[in-house]
Scaffold this motif. Structure first.
Motif, PDB file in Angstrom:
ATOM      1  N   LEU A 116       0.830  -1.201   0.000  1.00 53.63           N
ATOM      2  CA  LEU A 116       0.000   0.000   0.000  1.00 53.63           C
ATOM      3  C   LEU A 116       0.869   1.258   0.000  1.00 53.63           C
ATOM      4  O   LEU A 116       0.611   2.203  -0.744  1.00 53.63           O
ATOM      5  CB  LEU A 116      -0.932  -0.011   1.214  1.00 53.63           C
ATOM      6  N   GLU A 117       1.900   1.239   0.838  1.00 55.57           N
ATOM      7  CA  GLU A 117       2.799   2.403   0.873  1.00 55.57           C
ATOM      8  C   GLU A 117       3.484   2.595  -0.468  1.00 55.57           C
ATOM      9  O   GLU A 117       3.621   3.731  -0.954  1.00 55.57           O
ATOM     10  CB  GLU A 117       3.829   2.231   1.992  1.00 55.57           C
ATOM     11  N   THR A 118       3.900   1.481  -1.090  1.00 60.81           N
ATOM     12  CA  THR A 118       4.541   1.565  -2.411  1.00 60.81           C
ATOM     13  C   THR A 118       3.570   2.135  -3.431  1.00 60.81           C
ATOM     14  O   THR A 118       3.931   3.022  -4.220  1.00 60.81           O
ATOM     15  CB  THR A 118       5.024   0.160  -2.857  1.00 60.81           C
ATOM     16  N   LEU A 119       2.325   1.633  -3.416  1.00 61.46           N
ATOM     17  CA  LEU A 119       1.316   2.135  -4.355  1.00 61.46           C
ATOM     18  C   LEU A 119       1.019   3.614  -4.096  1.00 61.46           C
ATOM     19  O   LEU A 119       0.858   4.396  -5.043  1.00 61.46           O
ATOM     20  CB  LEU A 119       0.030   1.315  -4.243  1.00 61.46           C
ATOM     21  N   GLU A 120       0.906   3.970  -2.808  1.00 63.19           N
ATOM     22  CA  GLU A 120       0.638   5.376  -2.494  1.00 63.19           C
ATOM     23  C   GLU A 120       1.763   6.267  -2.991  1.00 63.19           C
ATOM     24  O   GLU A 120       1.524   7.331  -3.577  1.00 63.19           O
ATOM     25  CB  GLU A 120       0.451   5.551  -0.984  1.00 63.19           C
ATOM     26  N   GLU A 121       3.002   5.833  -2.765  1.00 64.13           N
ATOM     27  CA  GLU A 121       4.151   6.629  -3.210  1.00 64.13           C
ATOM     28  C   GLU A 121       4.192   6.722  -4.732  1.00 64.13           C
ATOM     29  O   GLU A 121       4.406   7.802  -5.298  1.00 64.13           O
ATOM     30  CB  GLU A 121       5.467   6.021  -2.683  1.00 64.13           C
ATOM     31  N   SER A 122       3.947   5.602  -5.397  1.00 61.01           N
ATOM     32  CA  SER A 122       3.958   5.648  -6.861  1.00 61.01           C
ATOM     33  C   SER A 122       2.810   6.512  -7.364  1.00 61.01           C
ATOM     34  O   SER A 122       2.957   7.253  -8.337  1.00 61.01           O
ATOM     35  CB  SER A 122       3.922   4.241  -7.441  1.00 61.01           C
ATOM     36  N   GLY A 123       1.631   6.457  -6.687  1.00 59.42           N
ATOM     37  CA  GLY A 123       0.508   7.320  -7.052  1.00 59.42           C
ATOM     38  C   GLY A 123       0.854   8.788  -6.865  1.00 59.42           C
ATOM     39  O   GLY A 123       0.497   9.640  -7.681  1.00 59.42           O
ATOM     40  N   ARG A 124       1.530   9.091  -5.758  1.00 62.85           N
ATOM     41  CA  ARG A 124       1.942  10.473  -5.524  1.00 62.85           C
ATOM     42  C   ARG A 124       2.928  10.938  -6.606  1.00 62.85           C
ATOM     43  O   ARG A 124       2.818  12.053  -7.124  1.00 62.85           O
ATOM     44  CB  ARG A 124       2.575  10.613  -4.130  1.00 62.85           C
ATOM     45  N   GLN A 125       3.878  10.061  -6.950  1.00 63.16           N
ATOM     46  CA  GLN A 125       4.849  10.421  -8.000  1.00 63.16           C
ATOM     47  C   GLN A 125       4.148  10.640  -9.336  1.00 63.16           C
ATOM     48  O   GLN A 125       4.431  11.610 -10.051  1.00 63.16           O
ATOM     49  CB  GLN A 125       5.921   9.332  -8.134  1.00 63.16           C
ATOM     50  N   GLU A 126       3.215   9.732  -9.668  1.00 66.78           N
ATOM     51  CA  GLU A 126       2.473   9.896 -10.921  1.00 66.78           C
ATOM     52  C   GLU A 126       1.659  11.176 -10.895  1.00 66.78           C
ATOM     53  O   GLU A 126       1.586  11.900 -11.900  1.00 66.78           O
ATOM     54  CB  GLU A 126       1.560   8.697 -11.164  1.00 66.78           C
ATOM     55  N   GLY A 127       1.058  11.475  -9.744  1.00 71.67           N
ATOM     56  CA  GLY A 127       0.289  12.715  -9.605  1.00 71.67           C
ATOM     57  C   GLY A 127       1.175  13.936  -9.799  1.00 71.67           C
ATOM     58  O   GLY A 127       0.783  14.902 -10.470  1.00 71.67           O
ATOM     59  N   ARG A 128       2.362  13.910  -9.194  1.00 69.20           N
ATOM     60  CA  ARG A 128       3.292  15.032  -9.360  1.00 69.20           C
ATOM     61  C   ARG A 128       3.718  15.159 -10.822  1.00 69.20           C
ATOM     62  O   ARG A 128       3.801  16.258 -11.368  1.00 69.20           O
ATOM     63  CB  ARG A 128       4.521  14.831  -8.461  1.00 69.20           C
ATOM     64  N   GLN A 129       3.969  13.973 -11.440  1.00 64.42           N
ATOM     65  CA  GLN A 129       4.385  13.984 -12.847  1.00 64.42           C
ATOM     66  C   GLN A 129       3.268  14.549 -13.731  1.00 64.42           C
ATOM     67  O   GLN A 129       3.522  15.344 -14.627  1.00 64.42           O
ATOM     68  CB  GLN A 129       4.761  12.560 -13.311  1.00 64.42           C
ATOM     69  N   ILE A 130       2.025  14.164 -13.450  1.00 64.30           N
ATOM     70  CA  ILE A 130       0.890  14.663 -14.235  1.00 64.30           C
ATOM     71  C   ILE A 130       0.757  16.170 -14.047  1.00 64.30           C
ATOM     72  O   ILE A 130       0.558  16.912 -15.021  1.00 64.30           O
ATOM     73  CB  ILE A 130      -0.412  13.922 -13.836  1.00 64.30           C
ATOM     74  N   LYS A 131       0.893  16.633 -12.795  1.00 66.85           N
ATOM     75  CA  LYS A 131       0.823  18.080 -12.544  1.00 66.85           C
ATOM     76  C   LYS A 131       1.932  18.815 -13.290  1.00 66.85           C
ATOM     77  O   LYS A 131       1.706  19.881 -13.883  1.00 66.85           O
ATOM     78  CB  LYS A 131       0.924  18.357 -11.034  1.00 66.85           C
ATOM     79  N   GLN A 132       3.114  18.224 -13.230  1.00 64.64           N
ATOM     80  CA  GLN A 132       4.237  18.853 -13.916  1.00 64.64           C
ATOM     81  C   GLN A 132       3.994  18.873 -15.420  1.00 64.64           C
ATOM     82  O   GLN A 132       4.224  19.899 -16.082  1.00 64.64           O
ATOM     83  CB  GLN A 132       5.536  18.127 -13.584  1.00 64.64           C
ATOM     84  N   ASP A 133       3.499  17.742 -15.975  1.00 55.66           N
ATOM     85  CA  ASP A 133       3.215  17.677 -17.408  1.00 55.66           C
ATOM     86  C   ASP A 133       2.140  18.692 -17.781  1.00 55.66           C
ATOM     87  O   ASP A 133       2.238  19.363 -18.818  1.00 55.66           O
ATOM     88  CB  ASP A 133       2.771  16.283 -17.825  1.00 55.66           C
ATOM     89  N   LYS A 134       1.095  18.840 -16.954  1.00 55.03           N
ATOM     90  CA  LYS A 134       0.040  19.815 -17.219  1.00 55.03           C
ATOM     91  C   LYS A 134       0.627  21.235 -17.222  1.00 55.03           C
ATOM     92  O   LYS A 134       0.302  22.062 -18.081  1.00 55.03           O
ATOM     93  CB  LYS A 134      -1.063  19.727 -16.146  1.00 55.03           C
ATOM     94  N   HIS A 135       1.462  21.485 -16.222  1.00 56.85           N
ATOM     95  CA  HIS A 135       2.069  22.799 -16.111  1.00 56.85           C
ATOM     96  C   HIS A 135       2.921  23.101 -17.339  1.00 56.85           C
ATOM     97  O   HIS A 135       2.818  24.202 -17.926  1.00 56.85           O
ATOM     98  CB  HIS A 135       2.902  22.889 -14.826  1.00 56.85           C
ATOM     99  N   GLU A 136       3.722  22.132 -17.758  1.00 55.21           N
ATOM    100  CA  GLU A 136       4.571  22.325 -18.936  1.00 55.21           C
ATOM    101  C   GLU A 136       3.713  22.517 -20.181  1.00 55.21           C
ATOM    102  O   GLU A 136       4.030  23.341 -21.056  1.00 55.21           O
ATOM    103  CB  GLU A 136       5.521  21.150 -19.114  1.00 55.21           C
TER     104      GLU A 136
END
Length: 157
Positions: A116-136
């Motif tokens: 669960l912690e691994t999934l949460e961390e990967s979800g957070r990373q994907e979320g950050r990546q999506i935000k960054q991609d949206k921003h770019e």
């Protein structure tokens, strides 16, 4: 004077006769009981050894029956002890199985928490990546609209 003869007896005489017969019957039963007791006592007085022998026989019978009961109870006690030992052994096995299940359950919980912690961390990373991609992408669109850059190659919705 004429003589009167009655064909039926007077009711009081009938009651008196019935009462007399009841009393006579009760007296005879009482005399029989007294006679029986007297004969028993006379037998005990004249033959004390017979009375002692009878009492000794009754005592011996009681001792034998008590011994048989004691043997039976001892056997039952031994059987119950064996059954208790079996139940205790089965209980120990069940406790071991419960301890093993608890250990496996704890291992599964620990692994699930890690997953669960691994999934949460990967979800957070994907979320950050999506935000960054949206921003770019927004920046690329703004630059395009301002005429600074050419048309963006990737559009993000």
């Amino acid at each position: 004077m004429p003589e009167y003869r009655r064909k039926q007896p007077l009711p009081a005489l009938v009651e008196l006769d019935d009462a007399y017969h009841k009393m006579l019957t009760a007296h005879n039963e009482w005399v029989g009981d007294i006679t029986e007791r007297t004969l028993r006592v006379r037998d005990q007085i004249e033959n004390p050894d017979g009375v002692l022998a009878r009492l000794e026989g009754e005592r011996a019978t009681a001792v034998r029956e008590n011994g048989e009961n004691l043997i039976s109870l001892t056997k039952q006690n031994a059987e119950m002890a064996v059954n208790v030992a079996k139940v205790e052994e089965e209980l120990a096995q069940v406790r071991e199985e419960i301890a093993e299940m608890a250990a496996r359950s704890e291992e599964a919980r620990t692994k699930a928490r890690g997953d669960l912690e691994t999934l949460e961390e990967s979800g957070r990373q994907e979320g950050r990546q999506i935000k960054q991609d949206k921003h770019e992408a927004r920046l690329a669109i703004q630059r395009y609209e301002l005429g600074v850059d050419e048309e963006p190659t990737e559009w993000v919705e």
